[in-house]
Design a protein around this motif. Sequence first.
Motif: not given
Length: 191
Positions: A2, A19-21, A36-39, A53, A55-56
Amino acid sequence: MREPLASAAASALGREFIIEGDVQLEVSFTPTLDVSDVRLSNPEGFGDSPFATLDDLQLQVRALPLLLGELNVISFSAEGVELNLESDAQGNGNWNLPETTGDAQSGNNVSMDADSSGQNDGKDIAFEVEEMHLKSVIVNYTDHALEKSIAFQLEQLSGALGARTPVQIETEGSLQEVPFSLAIDAPSLME
């Protein structure tokens, strides 16, 4: 995986990339990347809300064409995407990337140019997207000079496109809360 991926993306884009996911990479002749979970943050001067943002995301490519300077995407899918596009009072857009990042340093440009034999000359990247699927995409655009905002939403988009692949896209969504559907069947981008 990540942190190195987020760091490389931040460096290439010239802004914070988080990347939080989960990040999964399947290494093969057709590698697949799942994120997943990108900002992605806004550049300086455009506020605290994120530029994008996600999600997937799933991306599968053919590895061998990369050696010829071609990006051949087998499948690309994304869900839960939100883009917050802005132009300031001087007309500068938050979507502009710094000129000293990515391919700008090497002099390589991303385009569909190839010579008449269909071979790439190494300066440009030919690309193909065999299959793409987008779901729940929201695009917000604010023009601060005109003091206007527009909201655009894609419920779904599917299709294919590329330098040699015919453009085939079907989509449904809404623009300023007015529903629409659109189908595009056109020659490849090189034709």
